[in-house]
Scaffold this active site. Structure first.
Site, PDB file in Angstrom:
ATOM      1  N   CYS A 117     -24.692 -16.380   0.878  1.00 43.00           N
ATOM      2  CA  CYS A 117     -24.749 -15.082   0.209  1.00 43.00           C
ATOM      3  C   CYS A 117     -26.197 -14.906  -0.253  1.00 43.00           C
ATOM      4  CB  CYS A 117     -23.792 -15.090  -0.979  1.00 43.00           C
ATOM      5  SG  CYS A 117     -23.860 -13.569  -1.928  1.00 43.00           S
ATOM      6  N   CYS A 124     -31.637  -5.447  -9.917  1.00 43.76           N
ATOM      7  CA  CYS A 124     -31.026  -4.366  -9.136  1.00 43.76           C
ATOM      8  C   CYS A 124     -31.159  -3.067  -9.914  1.00 43.76           C
ATOM      9  CB  CYS A 124     -29.546  -4.676  -8.882  1.00 43.76           C
ATOM     10  SG  CYS A 124     -28.745  -3.428  -7.827  1.00 43.76           S
ATOM     11  N   GLU A 174     -29.750  -4.128  -4.139  1.00 44.92           N
ATOM     12  CA  GLU A 174     -29.091  -3.184  -3.240  1.00 44.92           C
ATOM     13  C   GLU A 174     -29.770  -3.309  -1.870  1.00 44.92           C
ATOM     14  OE1 GLU A 174     -26.507  -1.267  -2.806  1.00 44.92           O
ATOM     15  OE2 GLU A 174     -27.428  -0.674  -0.925  1.00 44.92           O
ATOM     16  N   SER A 205     -23.460  -5.451   2.228  1.00 42.72           N
ATOM     17  CA  SER A 205     -22.671  -4.749   1.218  1.00 42.72           C
ATOM     18  C   SER A 205     -23.552  -3.761   0.467  1.00 42.72           C
ATOM     19  CB  SER A 205     -22.088  -5.775   0.239  1.00 42.72           C
ATOM     20  OG  SER A 205     -21.440  -5.130  -0.825  1.00 42.72           O
ATOM     21  N   CYS A 347     -22.712 -12.906  -8.857  1.00 37.10           N
ATOM     22  CA  CYS A 347     -24.089 -12.416  -8.728  1.00 37.10           C
ATOM     23  C   CYS A 347     -24.862 -12.284 -10.040  1.00 37.10           C
ATOM     24  CB  CYS A 347     -24.125 -11.055  -8.047  1.00 37.10           C
ATOM     25  SG  CYS A 347     -22.538 -10.352  -7.702  1.00 37.10           S
TER      26      CYS A 347
HETATM   27  N1  SAH Z   1     -25.586  -3.760  -4.229  1.00 41.86           N
HETATM   28  C1  SAH Z   1     -24.598  -4.190  -3.288  1.00 41.86           C
HETATM   29  C2  SAH Z   1     -24.399  -5.704  -3.295  1.00 41.86           C
HETATM   30  C3  SAH Z   1     -23.864  -6.158  -4.616  1.00 41.86           C
HETATM   31  S1  SAH Z   1     -22.995  -7.666  -4.771  1.00 41.86           S
HETATM   32  C4  SAH Z   1     -23.285  -3.506  -3.567  1.00 41.86           C
HETATM   33  O1  SAH Z   1     -23.185  -2.791  -4.565  1.00 41.86           O
HETATM   34  O2  SAH Z   1     -22.368  -3.643  -2.771  1.00 41.86           O
HETATM   35  C5  SAH Z   1     -21.540  -7.571  -3.843  1.00 41.86           C
HETATM   36  C6  SAH Z   1     -20.273  -7.145  -4.583  1.00 41.86           C
HETATM   37  O3  SAH Z   1     -20.032  -7.898  -5.770  1.00 41.86           O
HETATM   38  C7  SAH Z   1     -20.324  -5.680  -4.982  1.00 41.86           C
HETATM   39  O4  SAH Z   1     -19.130  -5.055  -4.592  1.00 41.86           O
HETATM   40  C8  SAH Z   1     -20.436  -5.770  -6.477  1.00 41.86           C
HETATM   41  O5  SAH Z   1     -19.967  -4.616  -7.091  1.00 41.86           O
HETATM   42  C9  SAH Z   1     -19.603  -7.003  -6.781  1.00 41.86           C
HETATM   43  N2  SAH Z   1     -19.812  -7.562  -8.135  1.00 41.86           N
HETATM   44  C10 SAH Z   1     -20.922  -7.498  -8.894  1.00 41.86           C
HETATM   45  N3  SAH Z   1     -20.717  -8.078 -10.085  1.00 41.86           N
HETATM   46  C11 SAH Z   1     -19.446  -8.526 -10.095  1.00 41.86           C
HETATM   47  C12 SAH Z   1     -18.638  -9.194 -11.073  1.00 41.86           C
HETATM   48  N4  SAH Z   1     -19.114  -9.556 -12.264  1.00 41.86           N
HETATM   49  N5  SAH Z   1     -17.371  -9.487 -10.725  1.00 41.86           N
HETATM   50  C13 SAH Z   1     -16.879  -9.155  -9.508  1.00 41.86           C
HETATM   51  N6  SAH Z   1     -17.597  -8.529  -8.551  1.00 41.86           N
HETATM   52  C14 SAH Z   1     -18.863  -8.196  -8.842  1.00 41.86           C
END
Ligand code: SAH
Length: 365
Positions: A117, A124, A174, A205, A347
């Site tokens: 990952c 972000c 992002e 994603s 993340c």
């Molecule tokens: N900016 C991208 C990648 C982000 S990380 C996006 O928004 O898709 C990938 C996924 O993890 C995203 O769906 C994000 O919303 C989710 N995510 C982020 N923080 C999280 C958390 N604390 N618990 C669960 N999922 C989370």
């Protein structure tokens, strides 16, 4: 969780990392020293395939060239500042970049899959209210080399006979806001001369940037697209994902439909379940209605706690009900399994923890 020794010292910031030197510049540099262009391919091969971390190890380069290279460049620009291993085999690396910024990448191991990952930005700028990565805003985009080095560091943790099989671009940042660098890095990741990872095994994603989703579709690559939906209507989505204010679900779904129509690749919709906010039966029913008739797959993600944020994980009963309503509505659904929970693998969490500590304790587990 157990501790591992730290493999390298903080890199010298004055020298550039090999993967961030444009190929023309490197070829010129070699030519000025009377070296054949083939040397360039040899060096990259050592890094990408041969697992070398020092020029010294590149045994088919002349010694004086290795010395000159060491004086002018670094093999890798990032350094492992911290390495955590979870009981379930998940590795989390906190990498320190040449300017002192830190980022995270995670290696997940499951049956024959070796998934990394990766992050695309430091911090972000999207500001999703539940996400640790967005709390401090975006600091900067990662370079091509910094994206690739995450893969290299993770791959170097594997036994010699194993290789990376999958990439999920779901770390910090992002990805579509740093699309050019990401695409350049992925081109190396899929190349047989690079890491040899199948393009179909790569998932990008996004929070949902419609113009960029269309760009990605038009490239004709086989990357998989995941869109972070998190809500079945604009009012709720804008509360959870503030950038929705500028885009809106209609435009995002139209772009995702375009992606499917153009590439033939089914889109995954991610949905983080936050207790009492977007996890109610009515939300599931509305989501099923929204996605009905689309070639869609829903990935439900129970919220991972983030210190300092008021959101909570949903109950098991609410999860079971949510899944049943979606399935009843004819939607394909999976619940994401939790990995590396004991090492803060969600993340941005490790980075935040590291930023909050005095520097002297960083790197000691
Ligand atoms: N900016 C991208 C990648 C982000 S990380 C996006 O928004 O898709 C990938 C996924 O993890 C995203 O769906 C994000 O919303 C989710 N995510 C982020 N923080 C999280 C958390 N604390 N618990 C669960 N999922 C989370």
């Amino acid at each position: 969780m157990h501790a591992l020794p730290l493999p390298s010292q903080l890199a010298d910031p004055a020298r550039r990392a090999l993967l961030d030197v444009p190929s023309e510049e490197m070829l010129d540099w070699l030519q000025a020293r009377g070296q054949a262009p083939l040397r360039f391919r040899q060096m990259r091969r050592w890094l990408l395939v041969g697992r070398a971390v020092a020029f010294e190890q590149m045994s088919d380069l002349p010694r004086h060239l290795r010395d000159e290279l060491s004086a002018a460049f670094r093999t890798l620009g990032s350094d492992i500042a911290r390495h955590l291993v979870s009981c379930d085999g998940t590795h989390k690396l906190l990498l320190r970049l040449h300017d002192g910024q830190v980022l995270e990448c995670v290696l997940l191991q499951e049956a024959n899959r070796r998934t990394v990952c990766i992050s695309t930005q430091v911090g972000c700028g999207m500001g999703c209210v539940f996400c640790a990565s967005g709390l401090g805003g975006v600091v900067r985009n990662l370079t091509v080399g910094e994206i690739l080095e995450q893969l290299i560091h993770a791959r170097n943790l594997l036994p010699a006979a194993e290789r990376l099989t999958h990439i999920v671009v779901m770390g910090m940042g992002e990805p579509l806001a740093n699309l050019d660098a990401l695409l350049e890095a992925l081109a190396v990741a899929v190349s047989p001369r690079g890491l040899g990872i199948g393009a179909r095994h790569i998932t990008i994603s996004t929070v949902g940037l419609p113009a960029k989703i269309r760009c990605l579709a038009d490239l004709g690559k086989q990357y998989h697209l995941a869109v972070s939906l998190h809500a079945p209507n604009d009012e709720l989505r804008t509360r959870i994902v503030p950038t929705n204010d500028k885009t809106g679900l209609t435009e995002i779904l139209a772009a995702a439909d375009y992606f499917y129509a153009t590439t033939g690749r089914q889109v995954t919709y991610e949905y983080v379940l936050l207790r009492d906010l977007n996890d109610q039966p009515a939300h599931a029913a509305e989501l099923a209605k929204l996605l009905r008739g689309r070639q869609a797959h829903v990935n439900l993600i129970p919220f991972n706690d983030v210190e300092g944020l008021p959101y909570r994980r949903l109950t098991q009963q609410a999860l079971t009900d949510f899944v049943a309503i979606l399935r009843g509505g004819g939607i394909s659904v999976k619940v994401r399994k939790r990995k590396g929970a004991d090492i803060d693998a969600a993340c941005g969490q490790l980075r935040r923890a590291a930023l909050a500590e005095p520097a002297s304790t960083a790197g000691v587990e």
